[in-house]
Write a protein that holds these residues in place. Sequence first.
Motif, PDB file in Angstrom:
ATOM      1  N   ASP A   1      41.264  64.202  13.940  1.00 55.75           N
ATOM      2  CA  ASP A   1      40.748  64.125  12.482  1.00 55.75           C
ATOM      3  C   ASP A   1      40.058  62.852  11.965  1.00 55.75           C
ATOM      4  O   ASP A   1      39.155  63.091  11.194  1.00 55.75           O
ATOM      5  N   ALA A   2      40.366  62.090  12.682  1.00 55.11           N
ATOM      6  CA  ALA A   2      39.710  60.620  12.358  1.00 55.11           C
ATOM      7  C   ALA A   2      38.294  60.736  12.740  1.00 55.11           C
ATOM      8  O   ALA A   2      37.692  59.755  12.308  1.00 55.11           O
ATOM      9  N   GLY A   3      37.890  61.535  13.676  1.00 52.00           N
ATOM     10  CA  GLY A   3      36.574  61.568  14.152  1.00 52.00           C
ATOM     11  C   GLY A   3      36.175  61.751  15.532  1.00 52.00           C
ATOM     12  O   GLY A   3      35.571  62.523  15.972  1.00 52.00           O
TER      13      GLY A   3
ATOM     14  N   PHE B   1      40.226  46.675  15.423  1.00 54.78           N
ATOM     15  CA  PHE B   1      41.337  47.989  15.999  1.00 54.78           C
ATOM     16  C   PHE B   1      42.173  48.035  14.886  1.00 54.78           C
ATOM     17  O   PHE B   1      42.985  47.166  14.212  1.00 54.78           O
ATOM     18  N   ASN B   2      42.448  49.234  14.458  1.00 56.66           N
ATOM     19  CA  ASN B   2      43.158  49.634  13.356  1.00 56.66           C
ATOM     20  C   ASN B   2      44.063  50.960  13.633  1.00 56.66           C
ATOM     21  O   ASN B   2      43.627  51.866  14.668  1.00 56.66           O
ATOM     22  N   ASP B   3      45.191  50.950  13.066  1.00 59.04           N
ATOM     23  CA  ASP B   3      46.118  52.369  13.435  1.00 59.04           C
ATOM     24  C   ASP B   3      45.311  53.636  12.914  1.00 59.04           C
ATOM     25  O   ASP B   3      44.761  53.360  12.026  1.00 59.04           O
ATOM     26  N   THR B   4      45.403  54.463  13.740  1.00 56.25           N
ATOM     27  CA  THR B   4      44.447  55.547  13.449  1.00 56.25           C
ATOM     28  C   THR B   4      45.570  57.009  13.619  1.00 56.25           C
ATOM     29  O   THR B   4      46.485  56.856  14.490  1.00 56.25           O
TER      30      THR B   4
ATOM     31  N   SER C   1      51.301  49.976  18.812  1.00 57.14           N
ATOM     32  CA  SER C   1      51.182  51.116  18.313  1.00 57.14           C
ATOM     33  C   SER C   1      50.903  52.656  18.889  1.00 57.14           C
ATOM     34  O   SER C   1      50.870  52.479  19.872  1.00 57.14           O
ATOM     35  N   ALA C   2      51.081  53.551  18.075  1.00 57.59           N
ATOM     36  CA  ALA C   2      50.992  54.905  18.626  1.00 57.59           C
ATOM     37  C   ALA C   2      49.719  55.189  18.975  1.00 57.59           C
ATOM     38  O   ALA C   2      49.236  55.684  19.931  1.00 57.59           O
ATOM     39  N   LEU C   3      48.565  54.954  18.204  1.00 59.87           N
ATOM     40  CA  LEU C   3      47.327  54.836  18.664  1.00 59.87           C
ATOM     41  C   LEU C   3      46.589  54.026  17.688  1.00 59.87           C
ATOM     42  O   LEU C   3      46.475  54.110  16.341  1.00 59.87           O
ATOM     43  N   SER C   4      45.495  53.178  18.134  1.00 61.12           N
ATOM     44  CA  SER C   4      44.849  52.405  17.496  1.00 61.12           C
ATOM     45  C   SER C   4      43.264  52.418  18.224  1.00 61.12           C
ATOM     46  O   SER C   4      43.086  52.049  19.335  1.00 61.12           O
ATOM     47  N   MET C   5      42.328  52.490  17.160  1.00 59.57           N
ATOM     48  CA  MET C   5      41.033  52.603  17.570  1.00 59.57           C
ATOM     49  C   MET C   5      40.188  51.619  16.841  1.00 59.57           C
ATOM     50  O   MET C   5      40.572  51.337  15.513  1.00 59.57           O
TER      51      MET C   5
END
Lengths: 181, 394
Positions: free
Chosen positions: A113-115, A73-76, A42-46
């Motif tokens: 933006d996600a935190g 871990f989820n796509d963020t 993925s492009a970004l997973s946190m």
Amino acid sequence: MNIKEKMQRRLKLNRPSLRARARPPKQRTPLGQQFTAANLPSALSMQTCSDCGHVQYPPTELCGACLADGLIFNDTPVDGLLLQRTDLHHSLWEFFKRHLRRASWPIASVKLDAGPTVFCHLGDRRLTTGNRVQVFSHTDASQSMVLIAVGAEHDVGAREVRRQLTEQLGLTQPALRQGGI
Amino acid sequence: MRDYSGVALVTPVSWGYAKQSPHGAAWFIGSVLRELIQRSGLQKSDIDGFAVSSFSLGVDSAIALTQHFGLSPRWIEQLNYGGVSGILAMRRAARAIQAGDAEVVACVGGDGAVHRAFEGTAANFSSFTIDASFPYGAGGPNAAFSLITQHYMDTFGATREDFARICLDQRYNANHYPPALLGHKKLDLGGYLAARPIAGPLHLFDCVMPCAGGEGFLMMSIDRAKSLGLSYATLMAADELHNAHPQDAIQYRGGWTHYIDAMYERAGIGPADVDCLQTYDDYPVISMMQLEDLGFCAKGDGPRFVHQVDMRFDHSGPQSRKLPHNTCGGQLSAGQAGSAAGFLGVVESLRQLTDSAGLNQIDKPQNSLVSGYGMINYDRGLCTAAALLGRGQQ
């Protein structure tokens, strides 16, 4: 292995400056290795808390907000605000030392933006404090995941674009030394 | 909070500062312990409390050191809190003495510096460091501090000339403190500004030099100190707060803001009464932050304040307001001996208050404010602590 080879091997281990190929720091904690694995597709997973929704970075064992054992871990979303950038002129690590002989190495802290607030390599030297950026993950030459911030104009959803941006930074290739061990 | 009455700090010891050393941390800690025993006139068996701070003990801990040094303490503490470890050791030990858990506590910080040791410490400092800051290239905490420094400069209009005020007065102080590793070198504004760049606004003389060394002191009851004929200092007030202001996107203040007013109140003095200030100076922006958060000036006024105040130990600067600051040169000029750096301010305060400083002695200070900051776990220093020490009545 004869004595000469043995000495060469010892030198390679103990004197990073003599290595033919210097790579970025490979070491990660077990959670950091999970971060690397989770970000491969993925492009970004946190880590995201399945109880309270808190997005956690750097990776931890439990949710930093509610302490639940519910981090997955989820796509963020990749969007964020560039809080501050800085240009490194010095490093303890041979890979960066070799790059720094040619030019400074820009890094930044970005408030997603996600935190979370993240440290990342800066993929575009024109970016500065207050700019809107996108942060994506990519493996470096040590096959460990690093974060890279670029401007909003790039389509970082596309793997090929991410690959290209990372290559432009020189992160996917070891830094070479002619005649090194 | 209960006061710290009846508790004395004695025998300040700084030991073995060296840029590199083949010795391990136990050599520095043990050497400080030996000096503490010799200078106090106590027997080793009199020491029944042992507080230790070190980053480089490796597989050993404080408890292993008791066997190395042949100690049998009934109170032990290991404080791996970097820049606040000295103040925290002092607070913990004071309570142990008041409660009767221990009578004589040796508080010691020490770290070695073998070849490439700092690289290892920086690369393995914490799990957040390993996963999320070291891979981005900076040498140790330089990345976090260059971001903090740049943010502070952008927000409050600070310039490199402002930070130079702190570094240059400290270097002057170090020129009068023989153990300071950079004390033999003079530094002027031109030299400071021309230093090679390290990270963003940080240049060479903004960054502490990691080194080896040990720091320590003894704590006991005032009665015991008097019976031994030792000059002592008292603990007027102290406090600590960690991971304060977590909502600040980039750190520009520390936990001191939460407790400093109450601390002054307990001590019965204010910032204007402070005779001597020892801040934690791993980078000058952190000292400037402490000048603000400890109440010497308002938030954001640090860059102006440093030009209005003479921070030399001997009041030789041109400014009319005098505030001797980091009177042995601080870490910026003496060197940062790992965890011992968290003891430097306490030990230097103790030297000043017992008139045992030597060349850099202030004229009869009645009190000293020492402040600690530390542990760059990821993007900011998490620990803060502060303590007011007073001159003991002989």
